[in-house]
Motif scaffolding. Structure first.
Motif, mmCIF file in Angstrom:
data_model
loop_
_atom_site.group_PDB
_atom_site.id
_atom_site.type_symbol
_atom_site.label_atom_id
_atom_site.label_comp_id
_atom_site.label_asym_id
_atom_site.label_seq_id
_atom_site.Cartn_x
_atom_site.Cartn_y
_atom_site.Cartn_z
ATOM 1 N N LEU A 74 0.827 -1.206 0.000
ATOM 2 C CA LEU A 74 0.000 0.000 0.000
ATOM 3 C C LEU A 74 0.861 1.256 0.000
ATOM 4 C CD1 LEU A 74 -2.819 -0.974 2.540
ATOM 5 C CD2 LEU A 74 -2.984 -0.830 0.059
ATOM 6 N N GLY A 75 0.496 2.208 -0.844
ATOM 7 C CA GLY A 75 1.172 3.501 -0.882
ATOM 8 C C GLY A 75 2.449 3.522 -1.710
ATOM 9 N N PRO A 85 -3.235 3.908 0.517
ATOM 10 C CA PRO A 85 -3.438 3.414 1.895
ATOM 11 C C PRO A 85 -4.812 3.749 2.442
ATOM 12 C CG PRO A 85 -1.340 4.597 1.672
ATOM 13 C CD PRO A 85 -2.121 4.856 0.425
ATOM 14 N N PRO A 88 -8.035 0.531 1.874
ATOM 15 C CA PRO A 88 -7.473 -0.766 2.250
ATOM 16 C C PRO A 88 -8.427 -1.963 2.131
ATOM 17 C CG PRO A 88 -8.126 0.423 4.202
ATOM 18 C CD PRO A 88 -8.396 1.345 3.042
#
Length: 372
Positions: A74-75, A85, A88
């Motif tokens: 994530l990110g 993020p 999720p």
């Protein structure tokens, strides 16, 4: 009996809906049967869909998640996609499934289909129980809503947004039955699945506040529609008009817009003729707010297209109301219900036939499967 021998899957689906409809909680049981039948049909079709378009990157990321930790994923840029993020929900589900199934793509397609169509079906079931006591009418309204609401061919294309739209529908139904806390939770899931759901979520909360009265107030509708139109224009200004230049994921067809206008018109006429019962007021307020934002972003095709998909959720819920109110007291009910469901399948068939995606099995081949 002969039909069951020739078309066993179709006969089994009808039998399940009929048998559970005999349960003492007939509408709920038949509704669950209808939701399961349509979801299984859609899952079967999606399992055989060719990996192309946005589905290709979903599959690529899914396979990578078999070995990547979610925190490291994530990110961070992955190809041309940077998983946010702040979104999720889907990625967490995909991560768990990838590890559990060794990144089996069939598992992902079934999971995506379930996450989209079960919440939508539950929302339709909740509304149908407010509309009619007739088991057959409730089941038919759910089937038609699931077939003609959210665009099936995009369920394994714009996966996260379709999931978000489904939970928006669930939230609307929960607000209608006065479960605002659970409804708020559903809105949170939608936003954390695709951040664009923040706009329709705000529209639902505002509309729920307006819908608490016994009547539909025209001035509130006008004010909220204008407010969200200005919000749409502000959104384009803040996000940068130039960032959308030359970008397009397609366009909403004139046929689709015309059909939605017809559905909205019929819904409003039926709602007015029945004295604006509570299950119609929230939808009546939501529609101009959603449309207002669309008008605000209409200058750019991409955000217009993306936000239009949330309007499809309202289409699904309006179809529940239209079918439920139209068929509950009609003569020759069996013929009318059969006609409504057949028209729903024809609409879905046209959607699939005109989509650019390839499916291993056609709709009618799946429905009318025969071993002979």
């Amino acid at each position: 009996m002969l039909a069951a021998l020739v078309f066993p899957l179709l006969a089994a689906a009808i039998a399940v809906i009929y048998v559970v409809g005999l349960h003492r909680r007939g509408r709920t049981a038949a509704g669950i049967g209808a939701i399961a039948a349509v979801t299984v049909l859609f899952g079967y079709l999606n399992q055989g869909k060719a990996i192309a378009g946005d589905w290709a990157w979903y599959v690529e990321h899914y396979r990578a998640l078999e070995h990547l930790d979610l925190a490291d994923y994530l990110g961070r840029p992955f190809g041309w996609i940077t998983p946010a993020p702040t979104e999720p929900v889907y990625y967490s589900v995909a991560s768990v499934l990838a590890r559990a199934s060794h990144a089996d793509v069939g598992v992902l397609s079934w999971a995506a289909t379930t996450l989209i169509y079960v919440p939508l079906g539950v929302a339709a079931l909740m509304l149908s129980k407010l509309l009619t006591r007739r088991v057959s009418v409730a089941a038919a309204s759910i089937v038609v809503a699931m077939l003609c609401g959210l665009t099936f061919t995009l369920s394994t294309q714009l996966v996260r947004q379709e999931i978000a739209a489904s939970f928006i529908c669930l939230a609307i139904a929960l607000f209608v039955v006065r479960k605002p806390v659970v409804g708020g939770a559903a809105l949170s899931v939608a936003i954390l699945t695709h951040n664009s759901a923040l706009i329709p979520a705000a529209a639902v909360v505002l509309s729920a506040f307006f819908a608490r009265g016994d009547r539909v107030n025209a001035w509130r509708i006008i004010a909220s529609a204008l407010g969200f139109a200005l919000l749409g224009a502000l959104y384009l200004r803040v996000s940068g008009n130039d960032s959308y230049q030359g970008k397009s994921d397609g366009a909403v067809s004139v046929f689709t817009i015309g059909l939605d206008l017809l559905i909205v018109s019929v819904f409003l006429l039926l709602a007015r003729d029945h004295g604006w019962p509570p299950y119609t007021r929230l939808l009546a307020y939501c529609t101009p707010v959603f449309v207002g934002f669309l008008v605000g972003v209409a200058a750019q095709p991409l955000p217009f297209l993306r936000m239009y998909f949330y309007l499809e959720g309202l289409r699904a819920l309006m179809l529940v109301v239209i079918v439920g109110l139209s068929l509950r007291n009609v003569r020759f009910r069996a013929i009318a219900i059969t006609t409504a469901v057949v028209l729903g399948f024809l609409y879905l068939h046209m959607r699939i036939a005109n989509s650019p995606f390839e499916y291993q099995t056609g709709l009618f081949e799946a429905v009318f499967y025969s071993p002979w």
